[in-house]
Design a protein around this motif. Structure first.
Motif, PDB file in Angstrom:
ATOM      1  N   UNK A 181       0.819  -1.208   0.000  1.00 57.40           N
ATOM      2  CA  UNK A 181       0.000   0.000   0.000  1.00 57.40           C
ATOM      3  C   UNK A 181       0.856   1.262   0.000  1.00 57.40           C
ATOM      4  N   UNK A 182       1.961   1.206   0.735  1.00 57.98           N
ATOM      5  CA  UNK A 182       2.817   2.371   0.885  1.00 57.98           C
ATOM      6  C   UNK A 182       3.865   2.475  -0.222  1.00 57.98           C
ATOM      7  N   UNK A 183       3.899   1.484  -1.104  1.00 60.31           N
ATOM      8  CA  UNK A 183       4.907   1.485  -2.158  1.00 60.31           C
ATOM      9  C   UNK A 183       6.306   1.273  -1.620  1.00 60.31           C
ATOM     10  N   UNK A 184       6.403   0.589  -0.477  1.00 58.98           N
ATOM     11  CA  UNK A 184       7.699   0.371   0.176  1.00 58.98           C
ATOM     12  C   UNK A 184       8.371  -0.878  -0.401  1.00 58.98           C
ATOM     13  N   UNK A 185       9.613  -0.745  -0.839  1.00 58.04           N
ATOM     14  CA  UNK A 185      10.343  -1.879  -1.431  1.00 58.04           C
ATOM     15  C   UNK A 185      10.840  -2.808  -0.324  1.00 58.04           C
ATOM     16  N   UNK A 186      10.569  -4.093  -0.468  1.00 58.77           N
ATOM     17  CA  UNK A 186      10.969  -5.043   0.572  1.00 58.77           C
ATOM     18  C   UNK A 186      11.322  -6.392  -0.049  1.00 58.77           C
ATOM     19  N   UNK A 187      11.989  -7.205   0.742  1.00 57.74           N
ATOM     20  CA  UNK A 187      12.393  -8.553   0.327  1.00 57.74           C
ATOM     21  C   UNK A 187      11.879  -9.551   1.363  1.00 57.74           C
ATOM     22  N   UNK A 188      11.271 -10.643   0.904  1.00 58.43           N
ATOM     23  CA  UNK A 188      10.753 -11.673   1.806  1.00 58.43           C
ATOM     24  C   UNK A 188      11.703 -12.869   1.802  1.00 58.43           C
ATOM     25  N   UNK A 189      12.073 -13.330   2.989  1.00 55.60           N
ATOM     26  CA  UNK A 189      12.891 -14.535   3.146  1.00 55.60           C
ATOM     27  C   UNK A 189      12.069 -15.581   3.899  1.00 55.60           C
ATOM     28  N   UNK A 190      11.866 -16.734   3.281  1.00 58.84           N
ATOM     29  CA  UNK A 190      11.057 -17.773   3.904  1.00 58.84           C
ATOM     30  C   UNK A 190      11.909 -18.980   4.285  1.00 58.84           C
ATOM     31  N   UNK A 191      11.693 -19.553   5.455  1.00 59.25           N
ATOM     32  CA  UNK A 191      12.445 -20.754   5.851  1.00 59.25           C
ATOM     33  C   UNK A 191      12.263 -21.912   4.878  1.00 59.25           C
ATOM     34  N   UNK A 192      11.156 -21.916   4.126  1.00 57.37           N
ATOM     35  CA  UNK A 192      10.914 -23.023   3.194  1.00 57.37           C
ATOM     36  C   UNK A 192      11.997 -23.100   2.130  1.00 57.37           C
ATOM     37  N   UNK A 193      12.662 -21.973   1.837  1.00 53.24           N
ATOM     38  CA  UNK A 193      13.727 -21.987   0.835  1.00 53.24           C
ATOM     39  C   UNK A 193      14.937 -22.778   1.319  1.00 53.24           C
ATOM     40  N   UNK A 409      13.008 -18.268 -17.413  1.00 51.12           N
ATOM     41  CA  UNK A 409      12.536 -17.055 -18.080  1.00 51.12           C
ATOM     42  C   UNK A 409      13.482 -15.888 -17.896  1.00 51.12           C
ATOM     43  N   UNK A 410      14.396 -16.007 -16.924  1.00 49.66           N
ATOM     44  CA  UNK A 410      15.269 -14.887 -16.595  1.00 49.66           C
ATOM     45  C   UNK A 410      14.664 -13.957 -15.570  1.00 49.66           C
ATOM     46  N   UNK A 411      13.429 -14.256 -15.139  1.00 50.49           N
ATOM     47  CA  UNK A 411      12.745 -13.397 -14.161  1.00 50.49           C
ATOM     48  C   UNK A 411      13.023 -13.852 -12.733  1.00 50.49           C
ATOM     49  N   UNK A 412      13.073 -15.160 -12.511  1.00 52.61           N
ATOM     50  CA  UNK A 412      13.367 -15.676 -11.169  1.00 52.61           C
ATOM     51  C   UNK A 412      14.751 -15.207 -10.737  1.00 52.61           C
ATOM     52  N   UNK A 413      14.872 -14.739  -9.523  1.00 49.22           N
ATOM     53  CA  UNK A 413      16.145 -14.212  -9.048  1.00 49.22           C
ATOM     54  C   UNK A 413      17.179 -15.337  -8.901  1.00 49.22           C
ATOM     55  N   UNK A 414      18.425 -15.001  -9.184  1.00 47.26           N
ATOM     56  CA  UNK A 414      19.492 -15.990  -9.082  1.00 47.26           C
ATOM     57  C   UNK A 414      19.618 -16.536  -7.664  1.00 47.26           C
ATOM     58  N   UNK A 415      19.339 -15.681  -6.692  1.00 46.56           N
ATOM     59  CA  UNK A 415      19.445 -16.114  -5.296  1.00 46.56           C
ATOM     60  C   UNK A 415      18.510 -17.278  -5.016  1.00 46.56           C
ATOM     61  N   UNK A 416      17.357 -17.304  -5.688  1.00 40.77           N
ATOM     62  CA  UNK A 416      16.409 -18.411  -5.487  1.00 40.77           C
ATOM     63  C   UNK A 416      17.024 -19.728  -5.927  1.00 40.77           C
ATOM     64  N   UNK A 417      17.685 -19.712  -7.102  1.00 42.83           N
ATOM     65  CA  UNK A 417      18.337 -20.939  -7.571  1.00 42.83           C
ATOM     66  C   UNK A 417      19.507 -21.329  -6.658  1.00 42.83           C
ATOM     67  N   UNK A 418      20.214 -20.314  -6.152  1.00 38.74           N
ATOM     68  CA  UNK A 418      21.307 -20.603  -5.221  1.00 38.74           C
ATOM     69  C   UNK A 418      20.805 -21.288  -3.961  1.00 38.74           C
ATOM     70  N   UNK A 419      19.721 -20.756  -3.404  1.00 36.59           N
ATOM     71  CA  UNK A 419      19.122 -21.372  -2.209  1.00 36.59           C
ATOM     72  C   UNK A 419      18.656 -22.796  -2.518  1.00 36.59           C
ATOM     73  N   UNK A 429      14.636 -31.752   0.790  1.00 34.68           N
ATOM     74  CA  UNK A 429      13.562 -31.329  -0.099  1.00 34.68           C
ATOM     75  C   UNK A 429      13.560 -29.806  -0.226  1.00 34.68           C
ATOM     76  N   UNK A 430      13.377 -29.308  -1.455  1.00 39.23           N
ATOM     77  CA  UNK A 430      13.249 -27.865  -1.670  1.00 39.23           C
ATOM     78  C   UNK A 430      11.877 -27.580  -2.259  1.00 39.23           C
ATOM     79  N   UNK A 431      11.213 -26.562  -1.720  1.00 41.89           N
ATOM     80  CA  UNK A 431       9.923 -26.124  -2.240  1.00 41.89           C
ATOM     81  C   UNK A 431       9.980 -24.617  -2.456  1.00 41.89           C
ATOM     82  N   UNK A 432       9.416 -24.180  -3.571  1.00 44.66           N
ATOM     83  CA  UNK A 432       9.410 -22.753  -3.845  1.00 44.66           C
ATOM     84  C   UNK A 432       8.630 -22.451  -5.112  1.00 44.66           C
ATOM     85  N   UNK A 433       8.702 -21.197  -5.539  1.00 41.67           N
ATOM     86  CA  UNK A 433       7.996 -20.753  -6.736  1.00 41.67           C
ATOM     87  C   UNK A 433       9.002 -20.261  -7.769  1.00 41.67           C
ATOM     88  N   UNK A 434       8.801 -20.665  -9.025  1.00 40.67           N
ATOM     89  CA  UNK A 434       9.677 -20.271 -10.120  1.00 40.67           C
ATOM     90  C   UNK A 434       8.844 -19.644 -11.241  1.00 40.67           C
TER      91      UNK A 434
END
Length: 648
Positions: A181-193, A409-419, A429-434
């Protein structure tokens, strides 16, 4: 609400009988998080089960487990930390899991493709009192307690926005809404990664309650789960109910966001509500053991509720054993001969059963409604099922022999693949969204679960990936989020989003010792046009008026619609009243030009009121009040003019 009332009618017809009073202690204040219990209450499911249920919301600092064990409440809503209560000698019993995935995450300021969990080293982090899964997550990623500055959680989202901390523990189903709502830039880190997948909200009770009232426990659990099934199928009815009867503290837009987020957390498309698996609880116990909160191989005996317990035949078995002992001595020789023949027959049976199982598993994968990829230890694809081909457009021949990276697609962040690879190389087991790309170039979202397969020596021989296309769900979520924030007719920010931006702009103005202007705009003579030509013409005029106002503003300014013909404008970082007057005059002149709508030439004028921070108020409420007062003064002064608030 109408459907709710109709379904409640049968309850009134139940013959009068004594209802058992029970209390459910919630873990927080009223929210969609507890929707199933509201549904069970209002639809009469509890009363049909013979229960008179009181739903008690929590206050900050309340220990739900203590409420249950002291007898102040009979049932409670907890989380995976019930295992820690059990280890502490508290006789709690998990009845049903509501959230298959915990909503607890870390949210950090900033959003960059180069940003990852390791950027929190040396940073300030606010952690809640029950954030053990996040501590385990940080430890797995090598972010140790000594390497961060832990702060007491303020439970105030603005501490992250205002720079008082670098990251906060948060609920995925709530806090992101406010930042968006506030247009605030943030990053989410989930233990599932990192392969840490805790259960979320869990219905529980005490051993004492189960021993004394086994049927009551069974009835309460069944009625609650029935309520949850209804709530998730009819979220808007339950939101209406919450706002009408339980609490108006949370705006409808937030409840909508929470309901949408819970779909991914509960996964009712895959599992029945209430389902819990001993293996998942074992995984949670092992993670707790990693951070020394539980001993290795902590016993789960007595912790998991069995809704259909088996009858205890121990006494009967003892008698039968004694009788059989005598029979065994007499028939020992005959049994020996029988066993020799049986072993040969059993060996042949095992071969046949193994072949049948392989055939069943092969058929299940071939017919699976989800995409399946099997690759070798070098990640070269060895097999894809038909669903993979129909989903991606690539045939098996085109995929086999390549790595899955050709789908990227080049859209998923590299950090996601690293995790992902760090997790898989640990054998977890790894679970996530690509975000991947089909053969035709179309971008799509996938929910991905990848499991390493090991041989007897513990070496990874294969990776098995199961993928589910969630593009429609993502699009629906985006549409819902947009509708919650924007006016459907003009596509301008609605009241909720607009005033969130006002609050954000005020925080910046206070920090920078700057000024901002708030305008209230009312379209003169709009109602006669709407009455004479109909709502369709009126709507087209409002849309054109919105476009004209937007064209008068800077990119940093905001115009919103808060009512029928009422608009508001925010000018952050304005020099003062004179600068605001120039913008207001520009808007007034633009709206004074004739409108050609549906081949009709129409004219309106505009009354505008202005309030300036800090001269006319220090918060959003006082500024809005004074801008509205100035607009009223413009109307009473002949309309078609601009007025700046003047204190009387």
């Amino acid at each position: 609400m109408a459907t709710l009332l109709l379904q409640c009618l049968p309850v009134a017809l139940i013959s009068a009988r004594a209802l058992e009073p029970v209390t459910l202690q919630l873990k927080w204040q009223h929210a969609f998080q507890f929707a199933g219990y509201y549904a069970a209450q209002e639809l009469g499911y509890y009363r049909q089960a013979g229960l008179d249920v009181s739903l008690r919301e929590a206050v900050p600092g309340l220990d739900v487990t203590a409420e249950i064990l002291s007898g102040k409440a009979d049932f409670g809503v907890g989380s995976s930390n019930l295992l820690l209560d059990r280890k502490a000698g508290k006789p709690v019993v998990a009845l049903a899991v509501i959230f298959q995935h915990s909503p607890l995450v870390l949210i950090a300021a900033g959003h960059s493709h180069r940003q990852n969990i390791h950027h929190l080293m040396g940073k300030r982090i606010m952690m809640g009192p029950q954030s053990d899964e996040l501590r385990a997550y940080l430890k797995r990623e090598g972010v140790l307690p000594a390497g961060i500055k832990q702060q007491t959680h303020s439970f105030h989202s603005y501490d992250l926005i205002e720079g008082n901390t670098d990251a906060q523990s948060a609920y995925l189903s709530n806090e992101p809404y406010y930042y968006d709502q506030l247009g605030f830039a943030y990053q989410v880190y989930t233990p599932r990664s990192a392969g840490i997948d805790f259960y979320g909200d869990t219905l529980f009770t005490s051993e004492r309650e189960i021993q004394r009232h086994p049927e009551r426990v069974k009835a309460f659990r069944a009625a609650s789960l029935r309520g949850w099934e209804y709530a998730m199928a009819h979220p808007q009815e339950i939101i209406d109910l919450i706002l009408a009867k339980y609490s108006q503290k949370t705006p409808r837009e937030v409840l909508n966001y929470e309901a949408a987020a819970m779909v991914d957390l509960m996964r009712t498309d895959l599992l029945p509500i209430g389902y819990m698996h001993p293996g998942r609880w074992r995984h949670i116990a092992e993670v707790y053991a990693e951070i020394a909160l539980l001993p290795e191989n902590f016993s789960l005996d007595g912790f998991l509720y069995d809704a259909n317990p088996s009858v205890n035949y121990a006494f009967l078995y003892g008698i039968l054993a004694a009788v059989l002992a005598v029979v065994t001595v007499v028939g020992a020789a005959a049994v020996y001969i029988y066993r020799v023949n049986k072993k040969l027959k059993h060996s042949l049976s095992i071969v046949t059963q193994t072949e049948q199982r392989l055939k069943i598993f092969s058929t299940a994968i071939q017919q699976s409604p989800t995409s399946v990829i099997i690759s070798g230890p070098d990640n070269i694809i060895q097999y894809v099922n038909p669903k993979f081909s129909s989903e991606t457009g690539y045939t098996a021949a085109e995929a086999i022999g390549r790595t899955p990276s050709f789908l990227q697609s080049g859209i998923t962040e590299r950090a996601t693949y690293g995790d992902m690879w760090r997790c898989l190389k640990r054998g977890e087991l790894w679970s996530g969204e690509l975000v991947n790309r089909r053969k035709n170039g179309e971008i799509y979202w996938e929910e991905t679960h990848i499991a390493p397969v090991k041989n007897a020596a513990g070496e990874i021989t294969n990776f098995v990936a199961v993928k589910l296309d969630i593009s429609e769900r993502k699009q629906a979520h985006d549409r819902l989020a947009h509708l919650a924030h924007y006016d459907f007719l003009t596509n301008l920010p609605n009241r909720s989003l607009f005033f969130e931006r006002v609050i954000q702009a005020l925080a910046l103005a206070k920090r920078n010792k700057g000024k901002l202007a708030l305008m209230f705009i009312d379209l003169d003579k709009f109602k006669p046009i709407n009455d004479a030509h109909g709502h369709a013409v009126g709507d087209l005029l409002l849309q054109e008026a919105a476009r004209r106002m937007s064209a008068c503003l800077r990119d940093s300014d905001t115009v919103g619609r808060i009512g029928g013909d009422e608009f508001v404008v925010l000018l952050p970082d304005v020099a003062g009243a004179e600068a605001a007057l120039l913008v207001a005059e520009k808007i007034r002149i633009a709206l004074n030009q004739v409108f050609v709508v549906d081949n009709k030439i129409l004219s309106i004028s505009t009354s505008i009121g202005i309030a300036i921070y800090p001269e006319h108020g220090h918060d959003d409420i006082s500024l809005a009040k004074h801008a509205d007062f100035a607009m009223y003064h413009a109307k009473t002064s002949g309309r078609d003019n601009v007025q700046v608030f003047q204190a009387s």
